[in-house]
Design a protein around this motif. Structure first.
Motif, PDB file in Angstrom:
ATOM      1  N   ARG A 154      10.332   8.408   4.243  1.00 48.16           N
ATOM      2  CA  ARG A 154      11.199   7.444   3.557  1.00 48.16           C
ATOM      3  C   ARG A 154      12.660   7.711   3.901  1.00 48.16           C
TER       4      ARG A 154
ATOM      5  N   GLU B  41      10.005   0.580   8.801  1.00 46.48           N
ATOM      6  CA  GLU B  41       9.254   0.086   7.649  1.00 46.48           C
ATOM      7  C   GLU B  41       7.899   0.781   7.595  1.00 46.48           C
TER       8      GLU B  41
ATOM      9  N   GLY C   4       5.825   1.308   5.234  1.00 45.43           N
ATOM     10  CA  GLY C   4       4.814   0.724   4.355  1.00 45.43           C
ATOM     11  C   GLY C   4       4.001   1.788   3.648  1.00 45.43           C
ATOM     12  N   ALA C   5       2.686   1.677   3.738  1.00 46.56           N
ATOM     13  CA  ALA C   5       1.787   2.598   3.039  1.00 46.56           C
ATOM     14  C   ALA C   5       1.846   4.019   3.592  1.00 46.56           C
ATOM     15  N   TYR C   6       2.445   4.216   4.757  1.00 44.47           N
ATOM     16  CA  TYR C   6       2.556   5.562   5.322  1.00 44.47           C
ATOM     17  C   TYR C   6       3.646   6.389   4.651  1.00 44.47           C
ATOM     18  N   ASP C   7       4.472   5.750   3.840  1.00 44.03           N
ATOM     19  CA  ASP C   7       5.485   6.466   3.076  1.00 44.03           C
ATOM     20  C   ASP C   7       4.762   7.329   2.051  1.00 44.03           C
ATOM     21  N   GLU C   8       5.070   8.601   2.042  1.00 41.31           N
ATOM     22  CA  GLU C   8       4.448   9.506   1.072  1.00 41.31           C
ATOM     23  C   GLU C   8       5.452  10.566   0.671  1.00 41.31           C
TER      24      GLU C   8
ATOM     25  N   TYR D 259       4.456   9.923  14.589  1.00 34.75           N
ATOM     26  CA  TYR D 259       4.855   8.656  13.978  1.00 34.75           C
ATOM     27  C   TYR D 259       5.512   7.742  15.007  1.00 34.75           C
TER      28      TYR D 259
ATOM     29  N   HIS E  58       4.738   4.415  11.403  1.00 35.89           N
ATOM     30  CA  HIS E  58       3.283   4.401  11.238  1.00 35.89           C
ATOM     31  C   HIS E  58       2.677   5.620  11.937  1.00 35.89           C
TER      32      HIS E  58
END
Length: 164
Positions: free
Chosen positions: A66, A75, A77-81, A113, A118
């Motif tokens: 992030r 961006e 997306g769901a790979y942000d942790e 990444y 991603h």
């Protein structure tokens, strides 16, 4: 920190402005609670070394992808942790030297990444395997923008390496 004679890649510690923010409130929005490390050995992401007994440290939630995405416009997306990382509770001098790779004394996963943030894949690296060679291999793929070095035992983020 392990510093080979010739290094192509650099372990990136968490940067000072981000550390200042994390020392107030972590990436999960929780206030940071310092503690005195009784045993030492915690992998500190601010200076890329292990803590010493008696040092003041903090365990905070950190979202490395992030933070990178905010700087690059990616961006993920769901790979942000986000996950737990140890830092000094007070400002420190950062890594003792420029260059080199840290925490290469145990099994690590090199997670790749794309420029969009991603996941492109990963590789298990086992000492004494050459971390430099594994990173060079990762960056031979032109789609790889950065690599996260992570602990195998807990999956925790240790540091990032960006394209040389």
């Amino acid at each position: 920190m392990t510093t080979p004679a010739t290094t192509l890649h650099t372990a990136r510690a968490i940067e000072a402005p981000v550390l200042a923010a994390l020392r107030a409130s972590d990436d999960a929005g929780r206030p940071t609670t310092p503690l005195t490390d009784p045993e030492g050995g915690a992998p500190l992401r601010c200076c890329l070394r292990r803590s010493e007994p008696g040092e003041r440290i903090a365990l905070v939630s950190y979202a490395p992808l992030r933070r990178w995405a905010a700087d690059t416009g990616a961006e993920p997306g769901a790979y942000d942790e986000q996950g737990p990382v140890f830092i000094h509770a007070d400002p420190c001098g950062g890594p003792a030297s420029e260059g080199g790779l840290a925490f290469t004394d145990a099994h690590r996963v090199l997670r790749r990444y794309s420029p969009d943030g991603h996941i492109l894949g990963g590789r298990l690296v086992t000492p004494p395997e050459d971390f430099e060679a594994a990173l060079t291999e990762a960056f031979t793929d032109p789609e790889v923008a950065l690599v996260h070095v992570r602990a195998v035992e807990y999956g925790c983020f240790l540091y990032e390496v960006r394209r040389p």
